[in-house]
Design a protein around this motif. Structure first.
Motif, short mmCIF file in Angstrom:
data_model
loop_
_atom_site.label_atom_id
_atom_site.label_comp_id
_atom_site.label_asym_id
_atom_site.label_seq_id
_atom_site.Cartn_x
_atom_site.Cartn_y
_atom_site.Cartn_z
N GLN A 169 0.80 -1.22 0.00
CA GLN A 169 0.00 0.00 0.00
C GLN A 169 0.84 1.28 0.00
O GLN A 169 0.52 2.23 -0.72
CB GLN A 169 -0.96 0.00 1.20
CG GLN A 169 -1.87 1.22 1.27
CD GLN A 169 -2.78 1.36 0.06
OE1 GLN A 169 -3.21 0.36 -0.52
NE2 GLN A 169 -3.07 2.60 -0.34
N PRO A 170 1.94 1.37 0.78
CA PRO A 170 2.72 2.61 0.77
C PRO A 170 3.26 3.02 -0.59
O PRO A 170 3.54 4.20 -0.82
CB PRO A 170 3.84 2.33 1.76
CG PRO A 170 3.25 1.33 2.72
CD PRO A 170 2.41 0.45 1.84
N PHE A 171 3.41 2.06 -1.50
CA PHE A 171 3.86 2.43 -2.84
C PHE A 171 2.85 3.32 -3.55
O PHE A 171 3.20 4.05 -4.49
CB PHE A 171 4.13 1.18 -3.68
CG PHE A 171 5.43 0.48 -3.36
CD1 PHE A 171 6.65 1.04 -3.71
CD2 PHE A 171 5.44 -0.75 -2.70
CE1 PHE A 171 7.84 0.40 -3.42
CE2 PHE A 171 6.62 -1.40 -2.41
CZ PHE A 171 7.83 -0.82 -2.76
N HIS A 172 1.58 3.26 -3.12
CA HIS A 172 0.56 4.12 -3.72
C HIS A 172 0.69 5.57 -3.25
O HIS A 172 0.04 6.46 -3.82
CB HIS A 172 -0.84 3.58 -3.38
CG HIS A 172 -1.15 2.25 -4.00
ND1 HIS A 172 -1.38 2.08 -5.35
CD2 HIS A 172 -1.24 1.02 -3.44
CE1 HIS A 172 -1.62 0.80 -5.60
NE2 HIS A 172 -1.55 0.14 -4.46
N TYR A 173 1.51 5.81 -2.24
CA TYR A 173 1.71 7.17 -1.75
C TYR A 173 2.80 7.90 -2.53
O TYR A 173 3.07 9.07 -2.25
CB TYR A 173 2.09 7.15 -0.27
CG TYR A 173 1.13 6.43 0.64
CD1 TYR A 173 -0.18 6.16 0.26
CD2 TYR A 173 1.54 6.02 1.91
CE1 TYR A 173 -1.05 5.49 1.10
CE2 TYR A 173 0.67 5.36 2.77
CZ TYR A 173 -0.62 5.09 2.36
OH TYR A 173 -1.48 4.43 3.20
N ILE A 174 3.44 7.21 -3.47
CA ILE A 174 4.56 7.79 -4.21
C ILE A 174 4.44 7.42 -5.69
O ILE A 174 3.65 6.55 -6.08
CB ILE A 174 5.92 7.27 -3.68
CG1 ILE A 174 6.02 5.73 -3.85
CG2 ILE A 174 6.12 7.67 -2.23
CD1 ILE A 174 7.38 5.15 -3.48
N ASN A 175 5.24 8.10 -6.51
CA ASN A 175 5.52 7.62 -7.86
C ASN A 175 6.77 6.76 -7.75
O ASN A 175 7.88 7.29 -7.66
CB ASN A 175 5.77 8.79 -8.82
CG ASN A 175 4.53 9.58 -9.13
OD1 ASN A 175 3.43 9.03 -9.18
ND2 ASN A 175 4.68 10.88 -9.34
#
Length: 223
Positions: A169-175
């Motif tokens: 999920q944290p990957f969705h907070y970044i490009n």
């Protein structure tokens, strides 16, 4: 090569602690210091590369953001991701007549991951224009491994981060790695999740990397 390769299993640690240890190791090493691989899982953290652009952090959270000295853009580290740091004396390889450039080291890291995933019948590939390792997942290209290196005094540190079984999920907070819309995946998406553990994957990763770079001696330590 008759230079030993030392493998250190560091367990789970904060990113900044290990990062500063890598810097100190690189600054203090000399021509007789053995090359090392550090295996670690990090507590949740976003890391920005040297050229990292703040706009690639899409939303704030309780996960800290650390400005690192590696190459590349922003990425995420967390438990269930196998990080492999490579502390390699590149200039010593060259002095021994081996053609080891930074590009060759990146290729060795990528191929180590490709071969490791092939052991699990997962077909993966690198891309010339975007360092890392990718997998086609139902027609969608997804990234499963990120890379970032720093070279100091002719020696490398930092390395790769291979997603095994983690919270994505944290990957969705970044490009991820600076690519808008890039989707991430992990080994547990493709195999029996009980086989997708860092403990099982790490020895394969180290073995492939050692073979590619021609090491024939390994000493393993659990720190």
């Amino acid at each position: 090569m008759n230079i030993p390769l030392i493998i250190r299993q560091l367990g789970r640690q904060d990113y900044q602690d290990v990062w500063h240890q890598m810097q100190a190791f690189t600054d203090q090493r000399d021509e007789n210091t053995a090359d090392e691989i550090w295996l670690v899982q990090h507590n949740p953290v976003f890391t920005q590369g040297q050229a990292g652009k703040p706009e690639h952090l899409l939303q704030t959270s309780n996960i800290p953001v650390v400005q690192s000295d590696r190459g590349g853009q922003i990425t995420y580290h967390g438990p269930g991701q196998q990080v492999m740091y490579v502390l390699i004396d590149i200039k010593r390889h060259k002095a021994a007549g081996r053609d080891l450039s930074v590009r060759h080291l990146v290729t060795a890291l990528e191929q180590s991951v490709v071969k490791t995933l092939a052991d699990y019948s997962v077909q993966a590939y690198p891309k010339a224009d975007a360092p890392g390792v990718y997998v086609d997942c139902q027609g969608i290209e997804k990234k499963i491994c990120s890379l970032g290196l720093r070279i100091r005094k002719g020696c490398s540190f930092h390395g790769l981060a291979l997603n095994i079984k983690m919270d994505l999920q944290p990957f969705h907070y970044i490009n991820p790695c600076g690519y808008a819309g890039l989707e991430m995946c992990q080994l547990a998406d493709f195999i029996d999740p009980t086989d997708a553990t860092c403990e099982k994957v790490a020895p394969k990763l180290v073995a492939h990397f050692s073979k590619i770079l021609g090491y024939n001696m390994q000493q393993i330590f659990n720190n």
